[in-house]
Design a protein around this motif. Structure first.
Motif, mmCIF file in Angstrom:
data_model
loop_
_atom_site.group_PDB
_atom_site.id
_atom_site.type_symbol
_atom_site.label_atom_id
_atom_site.label_comp_id
_atom_site.label_asym_id
_atom_site.label_seq_id
_atom_site.Cartn_x
_atom_site.Cartn_y
_atom_site.Cartn_z
ATOM 1 N N UNK A 88 0.799 -1.226 0.000
ATOM 2 C CA UNK A 88 0.000 0.000 0.000
ATOM 3 C C UNK A 88 0.834 1.279 0.000
ATOM 4 N N UNK A 89 2.006 1.255 0.619
ATOM 5 C CA UNK A 89 2.800 2.488 0.728
ATOM 6 C C UNK A 89 4.111 2.424 -0.049
ATOM 7 N N UNK A 90 4.307 1.369 -0.812
ATOM 8 C CA UNK A 90 5.500 1.269 -1.648
ATOM 9 C C UNK A 90 6.731 0.809 -0.885
ATOM 10 N N UNK A 91 7.889 1.112 -1.454
ATOM 11 C CA UNK A 91 9.166 0.728 -0.856
ATOM 12 C C UNK A 91 10.041 1.948 -0.711
ATOM 13 N N UNK A 92 10.893 1.909 0.308
ATOM 14 C CA UNK A 92 11.802 3.031 0.469
ATOM 15 C C UNK A 92 12.726 2.877 1.651
ATOM 16 N N UNK A 93 13.536 3.907 1.830
ATOM 17 C CA UNK A 93 14.518 3.959 2.903
ATOM 18 C C UNK A 93 14.471 5.339 3.536
ATOM 19 N N UNK A 94 14.511 5.364 4.860
ATOM 20 C CA UNK A 94 14.568 6.610 5.603
ATOM 21 C C UNK A 94 15.842 6.585 6.441
ATOM 22 N N UNK A 95 16.669 7.612 6.310
ATOM 23 C CA UNK A 95 17.936 7.686 7.027
ATOM 24 C C UNK A 95 18.003 8.996 7.796
ATOM 25 N N UNK A 96 18.409 8.915 9.062
ATOM 26 C CA UNK A 96 18.615 10.135 9.840
ATOM 27 C C UNK A 96 19.929 10.755 9.388
ATOM 28 N N UNK A 97 19.855 11.978 8.889
ATOM 29 C CA UNK A 97 21.046 12.705 8.434
ATOM 30 C C UNK A 97 21.719 13.464 9.561
ATOM 31 N N UNK A 98 20.884 14.062 10.418
ATOM 32 C CA UNK A 98 21.398 14.916 11.478
ATOM 33 C C UNK A 98 20.418 14.866 12.640
ATOM 34 N N UNK A 99 20.956 14.739 13.833
ATOM 35 C CA UNK A 99 20.121 14.678 15.018
ATOM 36 C C UNK A 99 20.721 15.589 16.080
ATOM 37 N N UNK A 100 19.996 16.623 16.446
ATOM 38 C CA UNK A 100 20.424 17.557 17.484
ATOM 39 C C UNK A 100 19.544 17.307 18.701
ATOM 40 N N UNK A 101 20.126 16.770 19.791
ATOM 41 C CA UNK A 101 19.319 16.376 20.953
ATOM 42 C C UNK A 101 18.301 17.429 21.381
ATOM 43 N N UNK A 102 17.067 16.961 21.494
ATOM 44 C CA UNK A 102 15.927 17.713 22.002
ATOM 45 C C UNK A 102 15.564 18.925 21.152
ATOM 46 N N UNK A 103 16.133 19.032 19.953
ATOM 47 C CA UNK A 103 15.892 20.182 19.098
ATOM 48 C C UNK A 103 15.356 19.794 17.713
ATOM 49 N N UNK A 104 16.053 18.860 17.019
ATOM 50 C CA UNK A 104 15.598 18.483 15.669
ATOM 51 C C UNK A 104 16.180 17.147 15.244
ATOM 52 N N UNK A 105 15.485 16.514 14.323
ATOM 53 C CA UNK A 105 15.954 15.294 13.668
ATOM 54 C C UNK A 105 15.641 15.473 12.180
ATOM 55 N N UNK A 106 16.686 15.391 11.336
ATOM 56 C CA UNK A 106 16.524 15.566 9.891
ATOM 57 C C UNK A 106 16.726 14.230 9.187
ATOM 58 N N UNK A 107 15.865 13.955 8.221
ATOM 59 C CA UNK A 107 15.854 12.685 7.501
ATOM 60 C C UNK A 107 16.004 12.890 6.003
ATOM 61 N N UNK A 108 16.551 11.870 5.369
ATOM 62 C CA UNK A 108 16.478 11.763 3.917
ATOM 63 C C UNK A 108 15.594 10.561 3.621
ATOM 64 N N UNK A 109 14.652 10.737 2.730
ATOM 65 C CA UNK A 109 13.751 9.660 2.315
ATOM 66 C C UNK A 109 14.040 9.329 0.868
ATOM 67 N N UNK A 110 14.156 8.052 0.599
ATOM 68 C CA UNK A 110 14.327 7.603 -0.779
ATOM 69 C C UNK A 110 13.189 6.647 -1.094
ATOM 70 N N UNK A 111 12.288 7.107 -1.942
ATOM 71 C CA UNK A 111 11.166 6.293 -2.369
ATOM 72 C C UNK A 111 11.594 5.557 -3.636
ATOM 73 N N UNK A 112 11.510 4.230 -3.607
ATOM 74 C CA UNK A 112 11.992 3.431 -4.733
ATOM 75 C C UNK A 112 11.402 3.929 -6.053
#
Length: 176
Positions: A88-112
C-alpha cells in the motif's frame, strides 16, 4: 464506431487538459504539521530519534500493518536507517542525516523509483513540560506535469497522515 471516436477524443482532451494544468503547478512540494505534546522535549525527541519507536505511532505503518520493516545496526541518531516494503505504501529507505538532541531530527527519504525527499522534526519548549513538535516534508517533484497534478492531491492525503501520526506520537510521549 462513432461513439468510440468520441470517447477516444474525449479521453485525449482530458489527458491534454491535465498535462497543461500540471505545467503551471509548482515543481516542489512542502508539507508541515505541528502539535503540542504535554511531555518534555527529551521524551518526544526519543520517540522520533530512536527509529524502532516509530512502530508505535507511524501513520504509514498503520495504513499497512503487513509492511516489512528492517533497520540497520545504528538504533538512533545520524546514520540510523529504516527500510520498508509495502503493497500500500510502496518501498523506500529513511535515514537520519542529522540529530540535534531535544531540538531536531533531519531525515532523507528515498522512495523506490521516485527519488529523494527530506523530512524534519523540530522540538520547541512550549510552557511547563510541554513541547511543540513540527513535522515537515519537502521534495522536488520535477517537471512531469502528471506528478505535479498528483502531488496537488497527495499533499492533502500526506498532511492527514502527518496529523494522525502526530496524534499517535502525542499519545505515546504523554503515556511514558
Amino acid at each position: 464506431m462513432r461513439i468510440l471516436k468520441i470517447i477516444g477524443l474525449s479521453l485525449a482532451a482530458i489527458v491534454l487538459l491535465v498535462a497543461v494544468i500540471g505545467l503551471f503547478l509548482p515543481s516542489t512540494v512542502s508539507i508541515e504539521r505541528s502539535i503540542v505534546i504535554n511531555a518534555t522535549a527529551e521524551k518526544t525527541y526519543e520517540q522520533v530519534n530512536v527509529l524502532k519507536n516509530w512502530e508505535q505511532w507511524n501513520p504509514f505503518l498503520k495504513m499497512d500493518p503487513k509492511s516489512k520493516i528492517a533497520y540497520n545496526d545504528i538504533p538512533a541518531g545520524a546514520g540510523a536507517t529504516y527500510t520498508w516494503a509495502s503493497e500500500k505504501t510502496g518501498e523506500g529507505t529513511m535515514t537520519i542525516l542529522n540529530s540535534t538532541p531535544y531540538s531536531s531530527v533531519k531525515f532523507q527519504l528515498e522512495f523506490k523509483g521516485q527519488g529523494l525527499s527530506q523530512s524534519e522534526f523540530r522540538f520547541s519548549p512550549e510552557g511547563n513540560n510541554a513541547t511543540k513538535v513540527s513535522w515537515s516534508f519537502s521534495s522536488d517533484i520535477g517537471n512531469n506535469p502528471f506528478s505535479r497534478v498528483f502531488w496537488t492531491f497527495g499533499t492533502t492525503m500526506m498532511g492527514d497522515a502527518f496529523d494522525s501520526g502526530l496524534k499517535d506520537l502525542k499519545a505515546q510521549a504523554e503515556k511514558k
